[in-house]
Write a protein that holds these residues in place. Sequence first.
Motif, mmCIF file in Angstrom:
data_model
loop_
_atom_site.group_PDB
_atom_site.id
_atom_site.type_symbol
_atom_site.label_atom_id
_atom_site.label_comp_id
_atom_site.label_asym_id
_atom_site.label_seq_id
_atom_site.Cartn_x
_atom_site.Cartn_y
_atom_site.Cartn_z
ATOM 1 N N UNK A 500 100.073 -3.062 -44.537
ATOM 2 C CA UNK A 500 98.801 -2.365 -44.400
ATOM 3 C C UNK A 500 99.024 -0.937 -43.920
ATOM 4 N N UNK A 501 98.246 -0.017 -44.472
ATOM 5 C CA UNK A 501 98.430 1.393 -44.155
ATOM 6 C C UNK A 501 97.288 1.982 -43.340
ATOM 7 N N UNK A 502 96.068 1.533 -43.596
ATOM 8 C CA UNK A 502 94.918 2.148 -42.941
ATOM 9 C C UNK A 502 94.448 1.319 -41.749
ATOM 10 N N UNK A 503 93.683 1.955 -40.887
ATOM 11 C CA UNK A 503 93.109 1.253 -39.745
ATOM 12 C C UNK A 503 92.204 0.121 -40.212
ATOM 13 N N UNK A 504 91.445 0.358 -41.271
ATOM 14 C CA UNK A 504 90.522 -0.659 -41.782
ATOM 15 C C UNK A 504 91.259 -1.897 -42.269
ATOM 16 N N UNK A 505 92.483 -1.710 -42.780
ATOM 17 C CA UNK A 505 93.276 -2.848 -43.221
ATOM 18 C C UNK A 505 93.557 -3.820 -42.074
ATOM 19 N N UNK A 506 93.612 -3.277 -40.854
ATOM 20 C CA UNK A 506 93.998 -4.093 -39.711
ATOM 21 C C UNK A 506 92.827 -4.830 -39.083
ATOM 22 N N UNK A 507 91.602 -4.458 -39.416
ATOM 23 C CA UNK A 507 90.443 -5.058 -38.755
ATOM 24 C C UNK A 507 90.361 -6.570 -38.971
ATOM 25 N N UNK A 508 90.559 -7.105 -40.207
ATOM 26 C CA UNK A 508 90.535 -8.570 -40.352
ATOM 27 C C UNK A 508 91.593 -9.263 -39.500
ATOM 28 N N UNK A 509 92.788 -8.660 -39.410
ATOM 29 C CA UNK A 509 93.840 -9.244 -38.572
ATOM 30 C C UNK A 509 93.397 -9.304 -37.117
ATOM 31 N N UNK A 510 92.784 -8.222 -36.635
ATOM 32 C CA UNK A 510 92.342 -8.176 -35.248
ATOM 33 C C UNK A 510 91.303 -9.252 -34.977
ATOM 34 N N UNK A 511 90.319 -9.385 -35.855
ATOM 35 C CA UNK A 511 89.258 -10.370 -35.648
ATOM 36 C C UNK A 511 89.785 -11.800 -35.682
ATOM 37 N N UNK A 512 90.801 -12.025 -36.514
ATOM 38 C CA UNK A 512 91.310 -13.385 -36.685
ATOM 39 C C UNK A 512 92.347 -13.782 -35.652
ATOM 40 N N UNK A 513 93.036 -12.797 -35.054
ATOM 41 C CA UNK A 513 94.100 -13.156 -34.124
ATOM 42 C C UNK A 513 93.771 -12.803 -32.686
ATOM 43 N N UNK A 514 92.629 -12.166 -32.432
ATOM 44 C CA UNK A 514 92.267 -11.776 -31.071
ATOM 45 C C UNK A 514 92.244 -12.995 -30.158
ATOM 46 N N UNK A 515 92.859 -12.838 -28.990
ATOM 47 C CA UNK A 515 92.930 -13.946 -28.044
ATOM 48 C C UNK A 515 92.936 -13.385 -26.637
ATOM 49 N N UNK A 516 92.768 -14.267 -25.662
ATOM 50 C CA UNK A 516 92.736 -13.841 -24.272
ATOM 51 C C UNK A 516 94.116 -13.459 -23.778
ATOM 52 N N UNK A 517 94.147 -12.528 -22.827
ATOM 53 C CA UNK A 517 95.402 -12.213 -22.144
ATOM 54 C C UNK A 517 95.420 -12.814 -20.744
ATOM 55 N N UNK A 518 94.472 -13.715 -20.452
ATOM 56 C CA UNK A 518 94.400 -14.392 -19.158
ATOM 57 C C UNK A 518 94.182 -13.410 -18.015
ATOM 58 N N UNK A 519 93.460 -12.323 -18.280
ATOM 59 C CA UNK A 519 93.151 -11.338 -17.246
ATOM 60 C C UNK A 519 91.657 -11.328 -16.947
ATOM 61 N N UNK A 520 91.045 -12.501 -16.928
ATOM 62 C CA UNK A 520 89.615 -12.601 -16.643
ATOM 63 C C UNK A 520 89.319 -12.012 -15.273
ATOM 64 N N UNK A 521 88.219 -11.259 -15.178
ATOM 65 C CA UNK A 521 87.929 -10.536 -13.947
ATOM 66 C C UNK A 521 86.483 -10.066 -13.953
ATOM 67 N N UNK A 522 86.000 -9.629 -12.783
ATOM 68 C CA UNK A 522 84.757 -8.880 -12.677
ATOM 69 C C UNK A 522 83.490 -9.663 -12.464
ATOM 70 N N UNK A 523 83.530 -10.993 -12.375
ATOM 71 C CA UNK A 523 82.314 -11.803 -12.395
ATOM 72 C C UNK A 523 81.614 -11.931 -11.040
ATOM 73 N N UNK A 524 82.242 -11.408 -9.993
ATOM 74 C CA UNK A 524 81.604 -11.313 -8.669
ATOM 75 C C UNK A 524 81.897 -9.918 -8.133
ATOM 76 N N UNK A 525 81.540 -8.913 -8.883
ATOM 77 C CA UNK A 525 81.999 -7.557 -8.608
ATOM 78 C C UNK A 525 81.525 -7.043 -7.254
ATOM 79 N N UNK A 526 82.389 -6.233 -6.646
ATOM 80 C CA UNK A 526 81.957 -5.520 -5.447
ATOM 81 C C UNK A 526 81.438 -4.143 -5.854
ATOM 82 N N UNK A 527 80.564 -3.602 -5.041
ATOM 83 C CA UNK A 527 79.981 -2.306 -5.357
ATOM 84 C C UNK A 527 79.192 -1.759 -4.190
#
Length: 584
Positions: A500-527
């Motif tokens: 693949x050469x263009x950015x658009x070529x990569x979009x289906x790959x991104x949508x199909x392979x996107x996964x968590x990096x186990x860095x869940x955060x922010x759900x009881x945020x301080x402020x």
Amino acid sequence: MAPARIIDTPVVTNTYDYIVCGGGTAGCVIAGRLAETTTTRILLIEAGPDSKDLATMHMPGDWMGNFDNNKTDWNIVTEPMAGANGRRVKCSRGRFLGGSSGVNGTLCIRGTRQDYDDWGLEGWGGEDVFGYMKKAETFHPSARLKGAAGVHGTEGPLHVASHELAPISERVMESMVEKGLPLCEDMFSTGETAHGCGHVPRTIHRGVRTTAADFVTKGFKRENITIMTDVTVDKIVVESQGDGLRATAVDLVAENGTRSRVGASKEVIVSAGAYCSPAILLRSGIGAKDELEKLGIECVADLPGVGRNLMDHILTFQFYQVTEPGLTYDSQVFHDPQGLAKLRKQYGDTKSGFLSVFPFGAFCFARLDDRLEDCEAWKNAPRKPGRDPMGLAPNQPNIEMWNTELYGGPKQFDSYPIDGSHTFAMCTLLFNSNSRGSVRLASSDPLKNPLVDHNYLDHELDLQVLAEACRYSNEIVMEGVGTKNIVKGSWPPGLKHHTHKTREDWIPHVKNSATTCYHASGTCKMGKSDDPMAVLDEKLRVRGIDGLRVADASVMPIVNNGHTQMATYAIAEKAADLIKADAR
């Protein structure tokens, strides 16, 4: 694990000064540090088992073994996500003493100092947070990674050392340098480099994973800590005292369904992680009133931010075959039917070999400004002065990339190269995503997992930037001097994404392979006090309730541009100091 039968109404069985709800990365640190005051009585509660004899935790290379066991993994799976083609993604979390510090990638990637300055909260700037990271660790220098001056600790319970790269990783790093990412050996510890490659310290020493459990076991075991394992926290008991509310006790559920209640004379600290900490608060009646009432839960504190602001670092994998044997570990693990048995014997005898390492290799941070100049979503997005459209300053990276040292990834990647092929993946991770998710209750039952919706790639700019990042990652492999002559093709055979050469070529790959990096955060945020979605103040205290704090990755207002392991250690170290200061 089948739901236990919950019976009877609890009564107070014992009282402690402090109760820490969650024996994971943050909870163990807090309990261990509070116990340094020897007159203090602490109860540390963990839903999973003790990890003392859990071989899959101590052995770095056998981390996936934790995910095959319902008892040691929370087995949280997201709701279907439109941005990820309607897929549900497994979000494995460690469910044992030490928590996710026993299943993570062992990586000490602190992010940049600017990340914590951006929180804009007193006492939480880059210098403060990096100082607490230093406090937690004992760094062991090596010929490969001597360590940048002044940034590493020497007295903490967390033992940190360098990683000996597999041959494929040496090749990938050579390609990274040639493709515009200068070598800066300890860049992931200094917090000062946003574009370059280097070596990552790991929480492995002499072949053994070191975890947060080490803060309350081994040489740091103290008699004033009581550790309960295999016990689930149901809710925090909040009572009226004077003109306000105070957390006074914690309700528990044992594996056999028996309920009990333990009292806290000073404080309750919730440290159950970005998924379970908000769930505990919600079951306790702390959250958005309208949502709690729908579940039949009485609202004691109307805090709509509980369970909102869920962040993660979305990750993709791109797999490649290589022509030369011996560059990766595939032959040791996949090609020999007795391979794992041999590796386990080697590890048992000498704490060496593949199982003594976590097989991630060369790492880099990258800025993508120049590469995104032609992207309409990038050009047209609003931006603040001195920031790019993702909200990042020039001294913060847009992405992180690294390689695996054999075929490997989340459990859905199961096309193992048992046919004699040699493979590796490039992992591409997005920082400062615009998309936000949520954690909600399925019911008031403490033995049911919460409903998690990461809402990955909901924002168009997230998709475009990650697609460009994958394109850059592919160029490193396919064009870089260290790797271009050894790549045979994609894995599994037949995939064509590397052409693949263009950015658009990569979009289906991104949508199909996107996964968590186990860095869940922010759900009881301080402020700050004027933030209606802030659950906590700058001292991690739950707004409107005395004697109750939250301390883990859920408190981050914005997730750091790195990995969350060292940031969570820092949050816990600072939390312990804040608690001690208030006690004085």
